[in-house]
Design an enzyme around this catalytic site. Structure first.
Site, PDB file in Angstrom:
ATOM      1  CG  ASP A   1     -51.386 -48.873 -46.049  1.00  0.00           C
ATOM      2  OD1 ASP A   1     -52.204 -48.484 -45.081  1.00  0.00           O
ATOM      3  OD2 ASP A   1     -52.010 -49.364 -46.932  1.00  0.00           O
ATOM      4  CB  SER A   2     -52.536 -52.720 -44.083  1.00  0.00           C
ATOM      5  OG  SER A   2     -53.462 -51.822 -45.155  1.00  0.00           O
TER       6      SER A   2
ATOM      7  CB  CYS B   1     -51.758 -47.507 -42.292  1.00  0.00           C
ATOM      8  SG  CYS B   1     -53.029 -48.654 -41.704  1.00  0.00           S
TER       9      CYS B   1
ATOM     10  CD  GLU C   1     -53.945 -54.333 -50.632  1.00  0.00           C
ATOM     11  OE1 GLU C   1     -53.096 -55.147 -51.060  1.00  0.00           O
ATOM     12  OE2 GLU C   1     -53.454 -53.190 -50.316  1.00  0.00           O
TER      13      GLU C   1
ATOM     14  CB  CYS D   1     -58.921 -45.840 -45.159  1.00  0.00           C
ATOM     15  SG  CYS D   1     -58.250 -47.350 -45.947  1.00  0.00           S
TER      16      CYS D   1
ATOM     17  CG  HIS E   1     -55.996 -49.275 -49.077  1.00  0.00           C
ATOM     18  ND1 HIS E   1     -55.468 -49.399 -48.096  1.00  0.00           N
ATOM     19  CD2 HIS E   1     -55.727 -50.541 -50.057  1.00  0.00           C
ATOM     20  CE1 HIS E   1     -54.812 -50.431 -47.960  1.00  0.00           C
ATOM     21  NE2 HIS E   1     -54.786 -51.040 -49.039  1.00  0.00           N
TER      22      HIS E   1
HETATM   23  N1  DGL Z   1     -54.979 -48.104 -45.661  1.00  0.00           N
HETATM   24  C1  DGL Z   1     -55.261 -48.569 -44.233  1.00  0.00           C
HETATM   25  C2  DGL Z   1     -55.894 -47.280 -43.608  1.00  0.00           C
HETATM   26  O1  DGL Z   1     -55.643 -45.995 -44.088  1.00  0.00           O
HETATM   27  C3  DGL Z   1     -55.886 -49.789 -43.900  1.00  0.00           C
HETATM   28  C4  DGL Z   1     -56.723 -50.494 -44.729  1.00  0.00           C
HETATM   29  C5  DGL Z   1     -56.734 -51.716 -44.070  1.00  0.00           C
HETATM   30  O2  DGL Z   1     -55.712 -52.475 -44.184  1.00  0.00           O
HETATM   31  O3  DGL Z   1     -57.979 -52.422 -43.744  1.00  0.00           O
HETATM   32  O4  DGL Z   1     -56.678 -47.242 -42.731  1.00  0.00           O
END
Ligand code: DGL
Length: 255
Positions: free
Chosen positions: A10-11, A73, A152, A184, A186
């Site tokens: 993931d990011s 992600c 984050e 997302c 996150h």
């Molecule tokens: N967790 C990621 C997603 O599912 C990316 C969030 C990001 O880096 O903006 O989209």
């Protein structure tokens, strides 16, 4: 049989919500988690840039010997999944599905809300899924502004997080949405706050990560890639950021 690890990328911290589900579903498998961290958030970056970041990350996981990779992600999936599957074939690569389908099947009010990053909502994958399952249903999309940054920075349980979530879902609640899709990885970290905001309204929150873990199980079985029953699983965490970020990843995974 194959004792090599499963790679999850993931990011940043978001994919840990998928990591947890994969670990729960496959307790005998070793896992390598790569949270970029250096380039997070991905959400408003151009598609080509996200594709190249995803390529670097998946390249690392391939070099680490991963037998299957989960792009945990939504943003990277939307920008790069076809490219990655072609480039790294025949390696099985699982991406995130925008969980619009179950939400559209379950809605009673006919209004479904989707929270995701700008890049995901903009992408072809989301447009195709929404067009396929959302006919006759009002699909309201809202970017979770500031959500990724809150997670984050370990601020997902703050009053500021609650205000941010409230602002994002207000319009959906006014329109009568009874399903809210977390588009997302996150965002499940914000679930306690989101549940508080929508409490008493009979809203179902849809998190696709258990379904992604089930897909991983299915692909391991189809490709005969399960670890041996005697295998002692190991969990590794890596990042393109620094050691302190790596330590935070490891800590947050087991919270
Ligand atoms: N967790 C990621 C997603 O599912 C990316 C969030 C990001 O880096 O903006 O989209």
């Amino acid at each position: 049989m194959n004792n090599n690890p499963i790679g999850i990328y993931d990011s940043g911290f978001g994919g840990l919500t998928v990591w947890r589900e994969v670990r729960r579903a496959l307790p005998g498998e070793s896992l390598v988690y790569l949270g970029d961290g250096k380039n997070c958030p991905y959400g408003s970056r151009p598609e080509e840039e996200v594709r190249s970041l995803a390529d670097d990350a998946v390249g690392e996981l391939v070099a680490a010997g991963c037998k299957l990779i989960v792009v945990a992600c939504n943003t990277a999936t939307a920008a790069a999944i076809d490219f990655l599957r072609t480039k790294y074939a025949p390696l099985p690569i699982v991406g995130m599905e925008p969980a619009v389908k179950p939400a559209c099947l379950h809605t009673r009010s006919g209004v479904v809300g989707v929270l995701a990053t700008e890049r995901s909502l903009d992408g072809e994958l989301f447009r195709r899924t929404a067009a396929r399952y959302g006919s006759g249903i009002e699909v309201l999309t809202v970017p979770g502004r500031g959500f990724v940054e809150l997670v984050e920075q370990d601020r997902e349980a703050t009053p500021e997080a609650e205000a941010c979530v409230r602002e994002a879902v207000e319009g959906m609640l006014e329109r009568g949405a009874d399903q809210i899709v977390l588009g997302c990885t996150h965002y499940p970290f914000l679930l306690p706050v989101l549940r508080r905001v929508v409490e008493g309204r009979g809203i179902e929150i849809v998190d696709p990560s258990p379904a992604v873990a089930r897909r991983v199980v299915q692909l391991l079985d189809e490709n005969d890639l399960r670890a041996e029953s005697s295998h002692a699983p190991e969990y590794r965490f890596c990042t393109f950021a620094d050691e302190s970020y790596r330590t935070r990843l490891e800590h947050k995974a087991f919270l």
